[in-house]
Structures are given as C-alpha cells and as structure tokens.
Write a protein that holds these residues in place. Structure first.
Motif, PDB file in Angstrom:
ATOM      1  N   VAL A 167       0.862  -1.179   0.000  1.00  0.00           N
ATOM      2  CA  VAL A 167       0.000   0.000   0.000  1.00  0.00           C
ATOM      3  C   VAL A 167       0.899   1.231   0.000  1.00  0.00           C
ATOM      4  O   VAL A 167       1.753   1.377   0.880  1.00  0.00           O
ATOM      5  N   THR A 168       0.717   2.123  -0.958  1.00  0.00           N
ATOM      6  CA  THR A 168       1.517   3.342  -1.042  1.00  0.00           C
ATOM      7  C   THR A 168       0.594   4.553  -0.947  1.00  0.00           C
ATOM      8  O   THR A 168      -0.456   4.591  -1.600  1.00  0.00           O
ATOM      9  N   ASN A 169       1.000   5.529  -0.142  1.00  0.00           N
ATOM     10  CA  ASN A 169       0.269   6.786  -0.048  1.00  0.00           C
ATOM     11  C   ASN A 169       0.862   7.755  -1.074  1.00  0.00           C
ATOM     12  O   ASN A 169       1.970   8.264  -0.889  1.00  0.00           O
ATOM     13  N   VAL A 173      -1.533  14.025   2.138  1.00  0.00           N
ATOM     14  CA  VAL A 173      -1.998  13.903   3.527  1.00  0.00           C
ATOM     15  C   VAL A 173      -1.965  12.430   3.925  1.00  0.00           C
ATOM     16  O   VAL A 173      -2.047  11.530   3.087  1.00  0.00           O
ATOM     17  N   SER A 174      -1.866  12.175   5.216  1.00  0.00           N
ATOM     18  CA  SER A 174      -1.853  10.798   5.709  1.00  0.00           C
ATOM     19  C   SER A 174      -3.263  10.222   5.675  1.00  0.00           C
ATOM     20  O   SER A 174      -4.255  10.953   5.630  1.00  0.00           O
ATOM     21  N   PHE A 175      -3.331   8.901   5.679  1.00  0.00           N
ATOM     22  CA  PHE A 175      -4.631   8.243   5.821  1.00  0.00           C
ATOM     23  C   PHE A 175      -4.483   6.999   6.689  1.00  0.00           C
ATOM     24  O   PHE A 175      -3.398   6.427   6.830  1.00  0.00           O
ATOM     25  N   ASP A 176      -5.610   6.582   7.280  1.00  0.00           N
ATOM     26  CA  ASP A 176      -5.672   5.367   8.093  1.00  0.00           C
ATOM     27  C   ASP A 176      -6.309   4.247   7.278  1.00  0.00           C
ATOM     28  O   ASP A 176      -7.193   4.498   6.446  1.00  0.00           O
ATOM     29  N   PHE A 177      -5.894   3.022   7.563  1.00  0.00           N
ATOM     30  CA  PHE A 177      -6.524   1.900   6.871  1.00  0.00           C
ATOM     31  C   PHE A 177      -6.378   0.619   7.698  1.00  0.00           C
ATOM     32  O   PHE A 177      -5.561   0.516   8.613  1.00  0.00           O
ATOM     33  N   GLN A 178      -7.196  -0.350   7.348  1.00  0.00           N
ATOM     34  CA  GLN A 178      -7.078  -1.733   7.811  1.00  0.00           C
ATOM     35  C   GLN A 178      -7.023  -2.621   6.575  1.00  0.00           C
ATOM     36  O   GLN A 178      -7.514  -2.240   5.505  1.00  0.00           O
ATOM     37  N   THR A 179      -6.426  -3.786   6.725  1.00  0.00           N
ATOM     38  CA  THR A 179      -6.384  -4.716   5.597  1.00  0.00           C
ATOM     39  C   THR A 179      -6.386  -6.145   6.112  1.00  0.00           C
ATOM     40  O   THR A 179      -5.975  -6.409   7.252  1.00  0.00           O
ATOM     41  N   LEU A 298      -0.679   5.791   7.441  1.00  0.00           N
ATOM     42  CA  LEU A 298       0.314   5.866   6.380  1.00  0.00           C
ATOM     43  C   LEU A 298       0.498   7.318   5.973  1.00  0.00           C
ATOM     44  O   LEU A 298      -0.420   7.957   5.455  1.00  0.00           O
ATOM     45  N   ASP A 299       1.685   7.835   6.247  1.00  0.00           N
ATOM     46  CA  ASP A 299       1.977   9.227   5.917  1.00  0.00           C
ATOM     47  C   ASP A 299       2.211   9.402   4.419  1.00  0.00           C
ATOM     48  O   ASP A 299       2.492   8.436   3.695  1.00  0.00           O
ATOM     49  N   ALA A 300       2.116  10.638   3.975  1.00  0.00           N
ATOM     50  CA  ALA A 300       2.319  10.936   2.556  1.00  0.00           C
ATOM     51  C   ALA A 300       3.672  10.403   2.086  1.00  0.00           C
ATOM     52  O   ALA A 300       4.698  10.614   2.736  1.00  0.00           O
ATOM     53  N   GLY A 301       3.650   9.679   0.963  1.00  0.00           N
ATOM     54  CA  GLY A 301       4.885   9.145   0.388  1.00  0.00           C
ATOM     55  C   GLY A 301       5.355   7.833   0.972  1.00  0.00           C
ATOM     56  O   GLY A 301       6.286   7.220   0.441  1.00  0.00           O
ATOM     57  N   ASP A 302       4.736   7.373   2.065  1.00  0.00           N
ATOM     58  CA  ASP A 302       5.178   6.136   2.704  1.00  0.00           C
ATOM     59  C   ASP A 302       4.468   4.917   2.105  1.00  0.00           C
ATOM     60  O   ASP A 302       3.455   5.037   1.412  1.00  0.00           O
ATOM     61  N   ALA A 303       5.011   3.725   2.426  1.00  0.00           N
ATOM     62  CA  ALA A 303       4.437   2.476   1.940  1.00  0.00           C
ATOM     63  C   ALA A 303       4.334   1.471   3.076  1.00  0.00           C
ATOM     64  O   ALA A 303       5.119   1.509   4.032  1.00  0.00           O
TER      65      ALA A 303
END
Length: 313
Positions: A167-169, A173-179, A298-303
């Motif tokens: 998963v790449t942002n 802006v950051s986002f939250d997720f579950q998987t 997941l912050d911007a640009g992170d994976a």
C-alpha cells in the motif's frame, strides 16, 4: 573414399525446461497460471480475488461458493478476497464510515500488471495486480478521497501459495486503513478440523459483544465462530490447520498482527444469499491474516507491505 578429417557432429543444444504458463481468459476477466508440475492458480480481476488453488494432483485447496458472483456485480464469496481499507464496517471512524463492508478493494476492477519468475527457475510464478485511486469508480472516490496505490502479488510454488500487498500513499496527507486476506480454506469436515498456533492468544469474540478472552489449546469447531486473534507467538510462528490430527495447511504472516477465524455454521450460512450449498459451512474454514485491530497510519509518500504464505503441510 574415406575422409581423414570428417567434420564432427554439432553438439545438440539442451532443451530449456518447461516454463509456467499464464493465460487470460473469460473475456479478459481472469488470469490463471499453471506450473509444469501441474499446480494451478486462478485470479479474478474483479477484486483481484484468488478463485482457485490446485495442487499437482488437481485437488482444490480453496472453498468457493457455488453461487459466488463472478461477473463483477458484487464481491466474491470464497477464495481469497482482499479487504481494504476497512475491516467490517467502522461507523465511528469518520474516514471510512461511509464505505461498504470490508471496503472497496474486493469490489473494484484491478489491472493485471504482468508475470515474473525467479531467475533460472521454472518451478514458480508470480502474478502482479494493481489498483489505484486513479481507476476507482467516481462514487468510491467521493467516499474515500485519498490518493493511493495497491500492488497485490500472488506467487505460486509447487507446495505453497503466497499473497502480498503493498500500500503506497501517493497523496499529500496521511490516511488510516485496515487490511486483511480473507482466505477460505476447503476442508473435508469442519467437525474434525483444529487450528493451532494461537494458544495463549487473546481474542475478541464478535459473537459475545466483543468480549476479550484467551485461547486455551487448539481451536475446535462446534458452532458459529467469529474471532479476532492477536497471536501471542508473533507472525513468524505458523498457524496450522489440521484435519483429524493431521496438518494440512501452515500459514505464516508478515506484518499482519491479527488472525481472524470464522465459520458461519448452520444459521448464518442459510441466511447468506450467496453461500451455497447451504451446508457448505461443513467444508470450509476461514483463517484470515490481517491488520484489523486499530488502524495503520500511512503518511504521505510512505508504503506498507504485508503478506501471507500458505504451505501444504
């Protein structure tokens, strides 16, 4: 006349070993891969859902409902659905509160990105699939307006199947997720099945008002089961599905801190429209590695990268 310097015969070039074959079928809606030894996997582009995994003898390892929707009209009941960016529903989590159950990844059309094999190997194959914010339906974009990219890889080996998700942002802006990888295993008889490797692990019992308990011994099945385990021994310790005391599947996780164990039993199966046959609950068990307790930020640009590896025991 006998020639003194006859040319020697050219050395024959050794034949290349047989290679895995990859086919796109059903009007470009499915991708299948077959190893030279006979193992086979089939993936539906709708949801990047693994529909089938067969061993060299042609025996199916995954359970798929006989009435599963395979035309892209709804999520698939069975195989390995990909859950993202929410597990279940989250009415109290603003960013995902409007999304359908288990999010949108399992109900979106993915792109087949291609195949690859290990250098010099003819005994494995990897299929890559992609989904991004750019190719989401407009209605889904309105519900979850973050820029992201998902790469889902399905790797087939003679004795194992691995599925991994990156998963790449791609936004600012950051986002939250579950998987979660919602794996439906095919079994002979649920009454003879045990799941081990989760001993002494805390679990949330979704059938007992989210009560928290601790597992004692292996998990056996005598009724509807719906639990979220946080394994006490960490992701590298295998979770084992045994039939009549004989191990049949070993599951190892990477960066997935929870394991959901689910069987609908009689009443839930009968009440689920796309669960057929009605007694199909006898022949399946879900053991689902995931990150579903709380949220991954997941912050911007992170994976974020996670995987499961299933080995035939």
């Amino acid at each position: 006349m006998d020639r003194r310097n006859k040319p020697s015969a050219l050395a024959s070039t050794p034949a290349a070993p047989p290679q895995p074959t990859v086919d796109i079928t059903h009007e470009h809606s499915r991708v299948s891969a077959t190893l030279p030894t006979g193992e086979r996997v089939e993936v539906l582009l709708h949801g990047a859902n693994v529909l089938s995994w067969k061993d060299a003898a042609g025996q199916e390892k995954l359970w798929l409902s006989e009435s599963a929707a395979l035309d892209g009209s709804k999520p698939v009941r069975g195989g390995i659905p990909v859950v993202f960016p929410v597990f279940g529903t989250a009415p109290d989590h603003e960013a995902t509160s409007k999304l359908p159950q288990h999010g949108f990844a399992r109900n979106s059309r993915w792109e087949f990105l291609g195949r690859s094999t290990s250098e010099g190997s003819s005994s494995s194959v990897k299929l890559d699939f992609g989904l991004s914010s750019e190719n989401l339906a407009e209605g889904v974009k309105a519900l979850w307006p973050y820029k992201f990219n998902l790469i889902y890889s399905v790797s087939l080996d003679p004795e194992s199947l691995s599925t991994s998700l990156v998963v790449t942002n791609d936004g600012d802006v950051s986002f939250d997720f579950q998987t979660l990888l919602h794996t439906y295993f095919k079994v002979n008889d649920i009454s003879s099945i045990e799941v081990s490797g989760l001993e002494d692990s805390e679990f949330i019992d979704k059938l007992a008002s989210q009560a928290v308990s601790k597992q004692s011994g292996a998990i056996a099945f005598s009724g509807e089961t719906d639990r979220i385990y946080t394994p006490a021994k960490g992701p590298k310790h295998p979770v084992v599905i045994s039939d009549g005391g004989k191990p049949v599947f070993r599951i190892v996780r990477d960066n997935l801190d929870q394991v959901v164990v689910w069987n609908p039993w009689v009443d839930k199966a009968a009440a689920t429209a796309d669960f057929t046959p009605n007694d199909g609950w006898k022949n399946m068990v879900c053991v689902e590695p995931g990150s579903v307790k709380g949220w991954q930020k997941l912050d911007a640009g992170d994976a974020f990268e996670a995987a499961q590896s299933i080995t035939l025991a």
